[in-house]
Design a protein around this motif. Structure first.
Motif, PDB file in Angstrom:
ATOM      1  N   LYS A  24       0.839  -1.184   0.000  1.00 32.59           N
ATOM      2  CA  LYS A  24       0.000   0.000   0.000  1.00 32.59           C
ATOM      3  C   LYS A  24       0.877   1.236   0.000  1.00 32.59           C
ATOM      4  CE  LYS A  24      -0.005   0.303   4.961  1.00 32.59           C
ATOM      5  NZ  LYS A  24       1.361  -0.049   4.962  1.00 32.59           N
ATOM      6  N   ILE A  27      -1.574   8.113   1.311  1.00 32.24           N
ATOM      7  CA  ILE A  27      -1.894   9.276   0.487  1.00 32.24           C
ATOM      8  C   ILE A  27      -2.601  10.310   1.351  1.00 32.24           C
ATOM      9  CG2 ILE A  27      -2.033   7.986  -1.690  1.00 32.24           C
ATOM     10  CD1 ILE A  27      -5.093   8.007  -1.321  1.00 32.24           C
ATOM     11  N   SER A  32      -7.555  11.268  -2.727  1.00 25.34           N
ATOM     12  CA  SER A  32      -8.310  10.013  -2.719  1.00 25.34           C
ATOM     13  C   SER A  32      -8.961   9.703  -4.044  1.00 25.34           C
ATOM     14  CB  SER A  32      -9.409  10.077  -1.655  1.00 25.34           C
ATOM     15  OG  SER A  32      -8.853  10.309  -0.416  1.00 25.34           O
ATOM     16  N   GLN A  33      -8.983   8.406  -4.327  1.00 26.59           N
ATOM     17  CA  GLN A  33      -9.664   7.881  -5.501  1.00 26.59           C
ATOM     18  C   GLN A  33     -10.579   6.749  -5.042  1.00 26.59           C
ATOM     19  OE1 GLN A  33      -6.732   6.574  -8.316  1.00 26.59           O
ATOM     20  NE2 GLN A  33      -5.837   8.591  -8.551  1.00 26.59           N
ATOM     21  N   ARG A  35     -12.087   3.382  -4.038  1.00 33.14           N
ATOM     22  CA  ARG A  35     -11.497   2.173  -3.460  1.00 33.14           C
ATOM     23  C   ARG A  35     -10.367   2.448  -2.470  1.00 33.14           C
ATOM     24  NH1 ARG A  35     -11.816   0.325  -8.952  1.00 33.14           N
ATOM     25  NH2 ARG A  35      -9.572   0.523  -9.027  1.00 33.14           N
ATOM     26  N   ASP A  36      -9.949   3.712  -2.288  1.00 38.18           N
ATOM     27  CA  ASP A  36      -8.960   4.001  -1.255  1.00 38.18           C
ATOM     28  C   ASP A  36      -9.612   3.790   0.103  1.00 38.18           C
ATOM     29  OD1 ASP A  36      -7.017   4.614  -3.109  1.00 38.18           O
ATOM     30  OD2 ASP A  36      -7.344   6.776  -2.999  1.00 38.18           O
ATOM     31  N   TYR A  52     -13.536   4.773   0.203  1.00 35.47           N
ATOM     32  CA  TYR A  52     -13.851   5.997  -0.534  1.00 35.47           C
ATOM     33  C   TYR A  52     -14.643   5.644  -1.788  1.00 35.47           C
ATOM     34  CZ  TYR A  52     -13.070  10.588  -2.629  1.00 35.47           C
ATOM     35  OH  TYR A  52     -13.236  11.837  -3.187  1.00 35.47           O
ATOM     36  N   ARG A  83      -3.888   3.642  -0.274  1.00 31.61           N
ATOM     37  CA  ARG A  83      -4.268   3.029  -1.547  1.00 31.61           C
ATOM     38  C   ARG A  83      -3.599   1.668  -1.569  1.00 31.61           C
ATOM     39  NH1 ARG A  83      -3.357   7.085  -5.547  1.00 31.61           N
ATOM     40  NH2 ARG A  83      -5.405   7.721  -4.793  1.00 31.61           N
ATOM     41  N   LEU A  85      -2.122  -1.362  -3.340  1.00 32.65           N
ATOM     42  CA  LEU A  85      -1.516  -1.492  -4.660  1.00 32.65           C
ATOM     43  C   LEU A  85      -1.794  -2.871  -5.243  1.00 32.65           C
ATOM     44  CD1 LEU A  85       1.897   0.134  -3.765  1.00 32.65           C
ATOM     45  CD2 LEU A  85      -0.097   1.236  -4.783  1.00 32.65           C
TER      46      LEU A  85
END
Length: 87
Positions: A24, A27, A32-33, A35-36, A52, A83, A85
């Motif tokens: 991960k 952030i 944020s995007q 799925r975060d 999120y 996030r 990865l």
């Protein structure tokens, strides 16, 4: 019930630990995007996690009574935003 609350807390702690062991990157909440993950709690313990969605809200299970709920990502002060990865 108190027993259910204790079990839910234990499960939340386990999920948080497992998620934090994955690859991960931390952030800022402003980056944020969808799925975060937003982790909430205090300096000694994470006790809540939310996913999120987009444009500001997160989805989370706030309690057994209210079940799934959509809230502002900063309805509480996030301890960490990550996030996960892809492998």
């Amino acid at each position: 019930s108190e027993e259910h609350t204790s079990e839910l807390q234990s499960l939340t702690n386990l999920v948080c630990r497992l998620l934090l062991e994955k690859k991960k990157t931390s952030i800022s909440s402003s980056a944020s995007q969808p799925r975060d993950l937003f982790f909430y709690g205090n300096a000694s313990m994470i006790n809540h996690v939310a996913i999120y969605i987009r444009n500001g809200p997160v989805v989370h299970a706030s309690s057994p009574r209210t079940r799934l709920k959509i809230s502002s990502a900063c309805y509480r002060n996030p301890v960490q935003v990550v996030r996960v990865l892809q492998a």
